[in-house]
Structures are given as C-alpha cells and as structure tokens.
Design a protein around this motif. Sequence first.
Motif, PDB file in Angstrom:
ATOM      1  N   ASN A   1       0.766  -1.131   0.084  1.00 50.69           N
ATOM      2  CA  ASN A   1      -0.123  -0.029  -0.043  1.00 50.69           C
ATOM      3  C   ASN A   1       0.743   1.345   0.014  1.00 50.69           C
ATOM      4  O   ASN A   1       0.361   2.274   0.217  1.00 50.69           O
ATOM      5  CB  ASN A   1      -1.018   0.202   1.232  1.00 50.69           C
ATOM      6  CG  ASN A   1      -0.278   0.194   2.416  1.00 50.69           C
ATOM      7  OD1 ASN A   1       0.935   0.113   2.552  1.00 50.69           O
ATOM      8  ND2 ASN A   1      -1.160   0.548   3.640  1.00 50.69           N
ATOM      9  N   ALA A   2       2.279   1.032  -0.157  1.00 48.03           N
ATOM     10  CA  ALA A   2       3.095   2.257  -0.336  1.00 48.03           C
ATOM     11  C   ALA A   2       3.184   3.172   0.912  1.00 48.03           C
ATOM     12  O   ALA A   2       2.977   4.461   0.773  1.00 48.03           O
ATOM     13  CB  ALA A   2       2.900   2.969  -1.344  1.00 48.03           C
ATOM     14  N   HIS A   3       3.214   2.484   2.166  1.00 48.09           N
ATOM     15  CA  HIS A   3       2.963   3.183   3.405  1.00 48.09           C
ATOM     16  C   HIS A   3       4.491   3.957   3.552  1.00 48.09           C
ATOM     17  O   HIS A   3       4.712   5.002   3.831  1.00 48.09           O
ATOM     18  CB  HIS A   3       2.595   2.368   4.382  1.00 48.09           C
ATOM     19  CG  HIS A   3       2.900   3.234   5.937  1.00 48.09           C
ATOM     20  ND1 HIS A   3       2.404   4.251   6.071  1.00 48.09           N
ATOM     21  CD2 HIS A   3       3.762   3.173   6.847  1.00 48.09           C
ATOM     22  CE1 HIS A   3       2.584   4.845   7.280  1.00 48.09           C
ATOM     23  NE2 HIS A   3       3.681   4.105   7.765  1.00 48.09           N
ATOM     24  N   MET A   4       5.490   3.154   3.243  1.00 44.58           N
ATOM     25  CA  MET A   4       6.869   3.612   3.581  1.00 44.58           C
ATOM     26  C   MET A   4       7.802   2.997   2.383  1.00 44.58           C
ATOM     27  O   MET A   4       7.524   1.951   1.799  1.00 44.58           O
ATOM     28  CB  MET A   4       7.231   3.572   4.967  1.00 44.58           C
ATOM     29  CG  MET A   4       7.720   1.819   5.191  1.00 44.58           C
ATOM     30  SD  MET A   4       8.461   1.736   6.751  1.00 44.58           S
ATOM     31  CE  MET A   4       7.224   1.622   7.719  1.00 44.58           C
ATOM     32  N   PHE A   5       9.010   3.335   2.260  1.00 49.98           N
ATOM     33  CA  PHE A   5      10.070   2.854   1.622  1.00 49.98           C
ATOM     34  C   PHE A   5      11.190   2.838   2.656  1.00 49.98           C
ATOM     35  O   PHE A   5      11.714   4.048   3.205  1.00 49.98           O
ATOM     36  CB  PHE A   5      10.377   3.605   0.386  1.00 49.98           C
ATOM     37  CG  PHE A   5      11.263   2.738  -0.672  1.00 49.98           C
ATOM     38  CD1 PHE A   5      10.579   2.057  -1.622  1.00 49.98           C
ATOM     39  CD2 PHE A   5      12.655   2.488  -0.592  1.00 49.98           C
ATOM     40  CE1 PHE A   5      11.259   1.201  -2.331  1.00 49.98           C
ATOM     41  CE2 PHE A   5      13.448   1.705  -1.350  1.00 49.98           C
ATOM     42  CZ  PHE A   5      12.727   1.254  -2.133  1.00 49.98           C
ATOM     43  N   TYR A   6      11.710   1.646   2.608  1.00 46.41           N
ATOM     44  CA  TYR A   6      12.687   1.475   3.628  1.00 46.41           C
ATOM     45  C   TYR A   6      14.153   0.973   3.093  1.00 46.41           C
ATOM     46  O   TYR A   6      14.091   0.053   2.261  1.00 46.41           O
ATOM     47  CB  TYR A   6      12.378   0.898   5.026  1.00 46.41           C
ATOM     48  CG  TYR A   6      11.844  -0.579   4.835  1.00 46.41           C
ATOM     49  CD1 TYR A   6      13.076  -1.603   4.866  1.00 46.41           C
ATOM     50  CD2 TYR A   6      10.775  -0.749   4.607  1.00 46.41           C
ATOM     51  CE1 TYR A   6      12.387  -2.793   4.570  1.00 46.41           C
ATOM     52  CE2 TYR A   6      10.026  -2.036   4.462  1.00 46.41           C
ATOM     53  CZ  TYR A   6      10.860  -3.159   4.601  1.00 46.41           C
ATOM     54  OH  TYR A   6      10.611  -4.404   4.276  1.00 46.41           O
ATOM     55  N   LEU A   7      15.358   0.937   3.636  1.00 43.91           N
ATOM     56  CA  LEU A   7      16.329   0.190   3.288  1.00 43.91           C
ATOM     57  C   LEU A   7      16.780  -0.493   4.490  1.00 43.91           C
ATOM     58  O   LEU A   7      16.692  -0.165   5.683  1.00 43.91           O
ATOM     59  CB  LEU A   7      17.548   1.197   2.667  1.00 43.91           C
ATOM     60  CG  LEU A   7      17.202   1.976   1.587  1.00 43.91           C
ATOM     61  CD1 LEU A   7      18.567   3.119   1.088  1.00 43.91           C
ATOM     62  CD2 LEU A   7      16.841   1.197   0.245  1.00 43.91           C
ATOM     63  N   VAL A   8      17.536  -1.645   4.187  1.00 44.26           N
ATOM     64  CA  VAL A   8      18.198  -2.287   5.394  1.00 44.26           C
ATOM     65  C   VAL A   8      19.270  -2.436   5.028  1.00 44.26           C
ATOM     66  O   VAL A   8      19.892  -3.238   4.152  1.00 44.26           O
ATOM     67  CB  VAL A   8      17.310  -3.843   5.601  1.00 44.26           C
ATOM     68  CG1 VAL A   8      17.970  -4.432   6.837  1.00 44.26           C
ATOM     69  CG2 VAL A   8      16.090  -3.768   5.739  1.00 44.26           C
ATOM     70  N   PHE A   9      20.377  -1.674   5.992  1.00 51.12           N
ATOM     71  CA  PHE A   9      21.790  -1.733   5.938  1.00 51.12           C
ATOM     72  C   PHE A   9      22.164  -3.232   6.542  1.00 51.12           C
ATOM     73  O   PHE A   9      21.704  -3.763   7.150  1.00 51.12           O
ATOM     74  CB  PHE A   9      22.463  -0.523   6.450  1.00 51.12           C
ATOM     75  CG  PHE A   9      22.202   0.633   5.536  1.00 51.12           C
ATOM     76  CD1 PHE A   9      22.929   0.894   4.629  1.00 51.12           C
ATOM     77  CD2 PHE A   9      20.826   1.324   5.810  1.00 51.12           C
ATOM     78  CE1 PHE A   9      22.974   2.218   3.760  1.00 51.12           C
ATOM     79  CE2 PHE A   9      20.582   2.417   4.810  1.00 51.12           C
ATOM     80  CZ  PHE A   9      21.668   2.914   3.990  1.00 51.12           C
ATOM     81  N   ASN A  10      23.691  -3.258   6.123  1.00 53.80           N
ATOM     82  CA  ASN A  10      24.446  -4.613   6.675  1.00 53.80           C
ATOM     83  C   ASN A  10      24.593  -4.401   8.175  1.00 53.80           C
ATOM     84  O   ASN A  10      24.694  -5.567   8.837  1.00 53.80           O
ATOM     85  CB  ASN A  10      25.652  -4.968   5.889  1.00 53.80           C
ATOM     86  CG  ASN A  10      25.287  -5.358   4.487  1.00 53.80           C
ATOM     87  OD1 ASN A  10      24.129  -5.806   4.172  1.00 53.80           O
ATOM     88  ND2 ASN A  10      26.228  -4.910   3.636  1.00 53.80           N
ATOM     89  N   ASN A  11      24.817  -3.232   8.543  1.00 54.38           N
ATOM     90  CA  ASN A  11      25.235  -3.084   9.903  1.00 54.38           C
ATOM     91  C   ASN A  11      24.843  -1.433  10.614  1.00 54.38           C
ATOM     92  O   ASN A  11      24.528  -0.759   9.820  1.00 54.38           O
ATOM     93  CB  ASN A  11      26.650  -3.390  10.291  1.00 54.38           C
ATOM     94  CG  ASN A  11      27.408  -2.453   9.434  1.00 54.38           C
ATOM     95  OD1 ASN A  11      27.641  -1.167   9.173  1.00 54.38           O
ATOM     96  ND2 ASN A  11      28.231  -3.280   8.528  1.00 54.38           N
ATOM     97  N   LEU A  12      24.910  -1.397  11.830  1.00 51.68           N
ATOM     98  CA  LEU A  12      24.683   0.087  12.354  1.00 51.68           C
ATOM     99  C   LEU A  12      25.775   1.234  11.645  1.00 51.68           C
ATOM    100  O   LEU A  12      25.205   2.260  11.441  1.00 51.68           O
ATOM    101  CB  LEU A  12      24.966  -0.029  13.661  1.00 51.68           C
ATOM    102  CG  LEU A  12      24.573   1.406  14.623  1.00 51.68           C
ATOM    103  CD1 LEU A  12      23.235   1.856  14.362  1.00 51.68           C
ATOM    104  CD2 LEU A  12      24.721   1.181  16.056  1.00 51.68           C
ATOM    105  N   GLU A  13      26.882   0.795  11.622  1.00 53.87           N
ATOM    106  CA  GLU A  13      27.865   1.914  11.362  1.00 53.87           C
ATOM    107  C   GLU A  13      27.410   2.312   9.686  1.00 53.87           C
ATOM    108  O   GLU A  13      27.520   3.464   9.431  1.00 53.87           O
ATOM    109  CB  GLU A  13      29.024   1.089  10.968  1.00 53.87           C
ATOM    110  CG  GLU A  13      29.866   0.986  12.391  1.00 53.87           C
ATOM    111  CD  GLU A  13      29.229  -0.476  13.084  1.00 53.87           C
ATOM    112  OE1 GLU A  13      28.596  -1.127  12.399  1.00 53.87           O
ATOM    113  OE2 GLU A  13      29.325  -0.719  14.335  1.00 53.87           O
TER     114      GLU A  13
END
Length: 374
Positions: A292-304
């Motif tokens: 429903n196109a609520h958000m677009f996110y990325l998941v990085f490999n680590n916190l840094e």
Amino acid sequence: MIPFNKPFLTGKETQYIQEAVASGKISGDGVFTKKCHNFFETKYGFKKCLLTTSCTDALEMAAILINIQPGDEVIAPSYTFVSTVNAFVLRGAKIVFADSRADHPGIDEDGIEALITPKTKAIVPVHYAGVACDMHKIMSLANKYNLFVIEDAAQAIDSFYKFPDGTVKPLGSIGHLAAFSFHETKNIIAGEGGMLVINDERFIQRAEIIREKGTNRSAFFRGEVDKYGWVDVGSSFLPSEIIAAFLWAQLENLEKIQEKRQSIWSYYGKRLSKCFAASFQLPDVPDYATNNAHMFYLVFNNLEDRSLAIEKCKKEGIHPVFHYLSLHKSEYYKNKHDGRQLNNSDHYSNCLLRLPFYYELEESNILSICKNFE
C-alpha cells in the motif's frame, strides 16, 4: 531541505470542519463519523467500525474486549511501536515477544507456535509497512489453540492478503479485531485518530459501550433503551466530529492519494535497484501480500553503514529516520523478557532506515535522495 514527512491536505479538510462546527454538534458520532464508518464498512467489508482518538485507543479497547486479565500472555513482535503491547500490559498481560522474519520486519510466523502456552490468550500481528503478515498461518494457529487475533493494521489501510485458496481479503478484516491509525505520518491522516474494526459479532455491542465510557449511550440515541447508564468498564475513546470531518476529506481522495504514493514507491524502487549496493537491501513484498506504499525503507548490513548514510543525507538537507527499537530490550521491559535472543528484531533496529515519503515528494526530490546511496 527534504523532510521525512509532510502532511498532505486534499483541500476540503477545513471546509468540512466548518460544516461540522456550523451543525452545532462537534462531539463524537455525528454526520462525519457516520460517513467514515460507512466508507470502511462498505469498501472493505468490515463488520463494524468505530473511530477512536488514536490507534492506541483502538488497541486498548481490543484488550478490554477480549477480557485480558493479569497473568494472560499475549504474543507480539518485539519490532513494533510500544502501543502494540502497552494496550495489553495496561490490563496486566505478560508480553511474549516474537522475532521478526529474516526477509521482512514483520513477525516470524513460523516461530509463533513454540511461544504458545496454556496462558496464551492472543496473537497481535503487526502489518509492518502495510505489508501483510502470513494471516493463513496465524489464523490456523489461533483456531488450533483457541486464541484471539488482533491485527495491528496501523500502517495497513488499503492493503490486502491473499489466502492459499486464492481468496483476497483486506488487512484488518481477518482477525477478530483490528486497529488502524490516521496519524499524520500515515497514508490517510487526521492529525491523530484511529479506528477499531470488529469482525467478530459477539464484540460489537460491548465495543460501543466501552467506547462510550462504559455506558449504553449509543443504544439510547438509537432509541433501543429509554435511558442510559453505567453498564460496563470503559473510557472516552470516541473522537470529535472535527477529527472525523478532516478524515472524511482524506477518505474522499483515497484512490488519488494511493495512486500517487504507489508511484513514489515504484520510483524509489526503480532508482535504488540500479545501485547494486552491497551495503543495503530493498524492501521485500511476499507473494501473498500487496503493497500500500506506506513507506520505503532500506536495510543496511550494520549500524555503522546506516549511521554513515544518515549523516551523508543530513549534510544534503535530507532527513531519513531509523524506526523501532526492540521492545524486549527496552528499559521498561528488559527485566520482564524471558531472555531469548531476537536477532532479526535487533538487526532491523540497528540497520533499517526509512526514507522521506509523502504525497508531495517529487521525482527530483527522490533523485536527490537516491544519489546519497549510489
């Protein structure tokens, strides 16, 4: 500057608010509230809808309706907003936190059954980013163990789930109860505001009473009783007509809003899929779910890597944000948690980054944002 969120106004919000004020009735359950209820019940087939002042209120009503008692256990994801579980903690429940999926921040459905005990009373799946949890698996478990299912559909308006037999149902229509949010960061907004959806008929009458401070006031105004009084527990959960009037202006434009948000989501995906970045992953939408196109996110490999991305964006006047912190590690609940490691939840807490997303975001803005990840 590109903010994370910017509330979108359709143009009729203030007109409808003025109409509500001019009507002489700005307390709850007036003309605009009824319009909103009818919209959801007609469009999505929800059995009964009740606007509330927030999604938090809707969840608190759900906890009362299923008669949560001290010592009852409720299974919910750790990676969610505190309201999801606080509603049940307020009634004395113990929260048994589930991990997230490896491929999506939603609850790991395959890990739920191992958490069920004789004290378990409910499962609360959260449709993260408006993408459905696997409701066939969850409802099958609920039926097997005689549990309630309360859908936290705060982000899930106009999103759907496809069952293995091909049946497609709107999110919020599958569990016994569901809660929606109209916070200013959602697809459809009212500043604040929420809605309880009742799909199990045995809860409808009591839901009206709980929402009206524990009185049978709604029945009185329908002429079903000749006077109303205190008949149950409850609180003041219903919103004013001003909130409902604002919401109605949004609902009239749902298709237009969704069309634009879908185009923004698709453009993000198109641009970022060309990055071939080894440092992050794009959102995953399972075959059984719609987006429903609520958000677009990325998941990085680590916190840094995530922290560096945030700093890079901020230097350009762009404001992405990280999201939830694992609730099982929260200051309030860490000593109540059973000690299990919830690695996927922690991974999303450390690595997920939400990009700016709002109706008026233009392709030129998205290009500027995406350049920081190329």
